[in-house]
Design a protein around this motif. Structure first.
Motif, PDB file in Angstrom:
ATOM      1  N   LEU A  14     129.052  73.283  48.350  1.00 17.64           N
ATOM      2  CA  LEU A  14     129.753  72.889  47.132  1.00 17.64           C
ATOM      3  C   LEU A  14     129.293  73.771  45.991  1.00 17.64           C
ATOM      4  O   LEU A  14     128.119  73.748  45.597  1.00 17.64           O
ATOM      5  CB  LEU A  14     129.482  71.416  46.801  1.00 17.64           C
ATOM      6  CG  LEU A  14     130.522  70.411  47.314  1.00 17.64           C
ATOM      7  CD1 LEU A  14     130.428  70.315  48.833  1.00 17.64           C
ATOM      8  CD2 LEU A  14     130.328  69.042  46.694  1.00 17.64           C
ATOM      9  N   LYS A  22     130.501  68.398  41.041  1.00 18.25           N
ATOM     10  CA  LYS A  22     130.045  68.567  42.427  1.00 18.25           C
ATOM     11  C   LYS A  22     129.138  67.424  42.879  1.00 18.25           C
ATOM     12  O   LYS A  22     129.322  66.849  43.953  1.00 18.25           O
ATOM     13  CB  LYS A  22     129.324  69.909  42.574  1.00 18.25           C
ATOM     14  CG  LYS A  22     130.150  71.127  42.173  1.00 18.25           C
ATOM     15  CD  LYS A  22     129.406  72.412  42.410  1.00 18.25           C
ATOM     16  CE  LYS A  22     128.153  72.531  41.558  1.00 18.25           C
ATOM     17  NZ  LYS A  22     128.441  72.542  40.107  1.00 18.25           N
ATOM     18  N   SER A  23     128.139  67.102  42.062  1.00 15.85           N
ATOM     19  CA  SER A  23     127.197  66.041  42.432  1.00 15.85           C
ATOM     20  C   SER A  23     127.886  64.683  42.483  1.00 15.85           C
ATOM     21  O   SER A  23     127.562  63.839  43.326  1.00 15.85           O
ATOM     22  CB  SER A  23     126.028  66.004  41.442  1.00 15.85           C
ATOM     23  OG  SER A  23     125.310  67.219  41.471  1.00 15.85           O
ATOM     24  N   THR A  26     129.700  64.404  45.920  1.00 15.98           N
ATOM     25  CA  THR A  26     128.828  64.097  47.056  1.00 15.98           C
ATOM     26  C   THR A  26     128.307  62.671  46.976  1.00 15.98           C
ATOM     27  O   THR A  26     128.161  62.001  48.002  1.00 15.98           O
ATOM     28  CB  THR A  26     127.647  65.078  47.118  1.00 15.98           C
ATOM     29  OG1 THR A  26     126.925  65.030  45.881  1.00 15.98           O
ATOM     30  CG2 THR A  26     128.138  66.499  47.343  1.00 15.98           C
ATOM     31  N   PHE A  30     129.733  60.682  50.152  1.00 13.64           N
ATOM     32  CA  PHE A  30     128.729  60.613  51.220  1.00 13.64           C
ATOM     33  C   PHE A  30     127.621  59.582  50.979  1.00 13.64           C
ATOM     34  O   PHE A  30     126.853  59.290  51.888  1.00 13.64           O
ATOM     35  CB  PHE A  30     128.107  61.990  51.432  1.00 13.64           C
ATOM     36  CG  PHE A  30     129.100  63.037  51.834  1.00 13.64           C
ATOM     37  CD1 PHE A  30     129.701  63.000  53.083  1.00 13.64           C
ATOM     38  CD2 PHE A  30     129.469  64.040  50.958  1.00 13.64           C
ATOM     39  CE1 PHE A  30     130.633  63.950  53.454  1.00 13.64           C
ATOM     40  CE2 PHE A  30     130.402  65.006  51.321  1.00 13.64           C
ATOM     41  CZ  PHE A  30     130.981  64.957  52.577  1.00 13.64           C
ATOM     42  N   ASP A  50     121.805  67.849  51.920  1.00 15.20           N
ATOM     43  CA  ASP A  50     121.941  66.565  52.605  1.00 15.20           C
ATOM     44  C   ASP A  50     122.381  66.807  54.037  1.00 15.20           C
ATOM     45  O   ASP A  50     123.289  67.609  54.287  1.00 15.20           O
ATOM     46  CB  ASP A  50     122.986  65.673  51.921  1.00 15.20           C
ATOM     47  CG  ASP A  50     122.454  65.040  50.650  1.00 15.20           C
ATOM     48  OD1 ASP A  50     121.229  64.849  50.573  1.00 15.20           O
ATOM     49  OD2 ASP A  50     123.252  64.755  49.743  1.00 15.20           O
ATOM     50  N   VAL A  60     125.558  69.159  53.823  1.00 12.69           N
ATOM     51  CA  VAL A  60     126.229  69.350  52.540  1.00 12.69           C
ATOM     52  C   VAL A  60     125.219  69.937  51.569  1.00 12.69           C
ATOM     53  O   VAL A  60     124.174  69.324  51.311  1.00 12.69           O
ATOM     54  CB  VAL A  60     126.790  68.018  51.987  1.00 12.69           C
ATOM     55  CG1 VAL A  60     127.462  68.251  50.635  1.00 12.69           C
ATOM     56  CG2 VAL A  60     127.775  67.393  52.965  1.00 12.69           C
ATOM     57  N   ASP A  62     124.679  71.203  47.746  1.00 11.75           N
ATOM     58  CA  ASP A  62     125.202  71.152  46.387  1.00 11.75           C
ATOM     59  C   ASP A  62     124.466  72.197  45.553  1.00 11.75           C
ATOM     60  O   ASP A  62     123.251  72.101  45.350  1.00 11.75           O
ATOM     61  CB  ASP A  62     124.998  69.734  45.823  1.00 11.75           C
ATOM     62  CG  ASP A  62     125.518  69.590  44.400  1.00 11.75           C
ATOM     63  OD1 ASP A  62     126.123  70.552  43.881  1.00 11.75           O
ATOM     64  OD2 ASP A  62     125.302  68.508  43.797  1.00 11.75           O
ATOM     65  N   SER A 212     131.743  57.257  55.621  1.00  9.57           N
ATOM     66  CA  SER A 212     132.268  58.043  54.506  1.00  9.57           C
ATOM     67  C   SER A 212     133.739  57.750  54.203  1.00  9.57           C
ATOM     68  O   SER A 212     134.227  58.117  53.143  1.00  9.57           O
ATOM     69  CB  SER A 212     132.115  59.538  54.799  1.00  9.57           C
ATOM     70  OG  SER A 212     132.964  59.934  55.867  1.00  9.57           O
TER      71      SER A 212
END
Length: 344
Positions: A14, A22-23, A26, A30, A50, A60, A62, A212
């Protein structure tokens, strides 16, 4: 490429400018954080990694918006060598000129060494924009990226664009499309769902990741967003109930032999049935049946979904050597067995 995908965890990167969301993405997708609570998240100052354990393990990453990923001090091979997807997040409510410049620079730098990475552009934070403005921004971004890459000699770039927001199901729909490209068995899963839908008179069927709410496959009929949202919300209801009264969903816990997978159905106001059945501790099948007689044939639906469950678990249980046929277009034996056992 398939061999490497199977040996390593696919990686979702990301990237984008600071404060692009972005954060928040996630955290919502997730980690099941309520979207309203993401307002209190601080800016990412270092790469956040992650590991997601699901039907398919993946990572993932970030990235902070201020990092120059191609600076000599960074190991670009370590960052980009794993097969996966680059998810570039653009804040549609802000000036995105710098973000587009960095995106095209990143794509051009990757083409020489890592051309197989899927590039996914999330045109994000569209929730407060009207339909016309969304469309204008979307077209502007697509056109500008295409023109910049074309001027640099990169024709017909393999880039996919998504309109997203954490305040509706669009972010889950977008990530579903991203993840599906990383599943070697996708064609087989779609064919199995088509067989189930056609034999049972279903309107639509989705195979969801339970934790998810990303759907990993669906039948090939057109997607109705209202139906998709309804199926997605229904998972929350059943998961909340089973979390209270059922087994624990910890990754180190196996489903005990005495425990049955969750199964549920509901008839809504227009006579439509929503049917849910867990396939294993990671995946569940959610289908929509627009037939007033469905409630009288629930035993038959249960049987057909159980047959589908056996076929599905058989596909994922295969070794990588036997699974070679899946990557080349499908597992005909699983499809033939499912077709033979389903009852109309």
């Amino acid at each position: 490429m398939d061999k490497k995908l199977r040996q390593n965890k696919p990686r979702l990167l990301l990237m984008g400018q600071r404060r692009s969301g972005k954060s928040s993405i996630t955290s919502v997708v997730f980690h099941k954080m309520p979207p309203q609570e993401t307002l209190f998240l601080e800016s990412t100052t270092r790469i956040q990694k992650d590991s997601m354990r699901s039907f398919m393990d993946f990572q993932v990453w970030d990235f902070p918006g201020q990092l120059d990923y191609f600076d000599p001090t960074f190991d670009t091979t370590e960052i980009f060598s794993e097969i996966g997807a680059l998810v570039w997040v653009i804040d549609a409510q802000d000036d995105y000129t710098d973000s587009l410049n960095r995106l095209t620079t990143t794509i051009l730098n990757l083409q020489t060494t890592f051309p197989h990475i899927n590039v996914e552009v999330f045109v994000h934070k569209i929730d407060s924009l009207n339909e016309e403005f969304r469309s204008d921004i979307y077209q502007d971004i697509v056109q500008r990226v295409s023109d910049d890459l074309s001027d640099a000699g990169y024709i017909n770039p393999n880039i996919t664009y998504h309109l997203t927001s954490i305040y509706d199901h669009s972010i889950f729909e977008a990530f579903s499309k991203v993840i599906q490209k990383l599943i070697p068995q996708l064609d087989t899963l779609e064919n199995l769902l088509n067989i189930l839908v056609n034999n049972c008179g279903m309107s639509k069927a989705y195979l969801f990741d339970i934790l998810s709410k990303i759907y990993v496959a669906s039948d090939t009929r057109p997607i109705d967003m209202e139906v998709y949202e309804m199926c997605s919300d229904y998972i929350d209801v059943i998961v909340d109930v089973t979390d209270i009264f059922g087994y624990e969903r910890g990754h180190d816990k196996l489903l005990g032999e005495q425990m049955q997978e969750a199964e549920s159905s509901i008839i809504i106001h227009d006579g439509t049935m929503i049917y849910l059945k867990e396939m294993n501790r990671y995946l569940c099948l959610v289908t929509v049946i627009k037939n007033n007689e469905a409630k009288d044939k629930k035993g038959l639906i249960d049987y057909n979904c159980h047959v589908f469950q056996d076929a599905l678990n058989g596909v994922f249980a295969r070794s990588w050597e036997k699974d070679k046929a899946v990557g080349n277009g499908g597992d005909s034996s699983a499809q033939e067995q499912l077709q033979a056992q389903l009852e109309d």
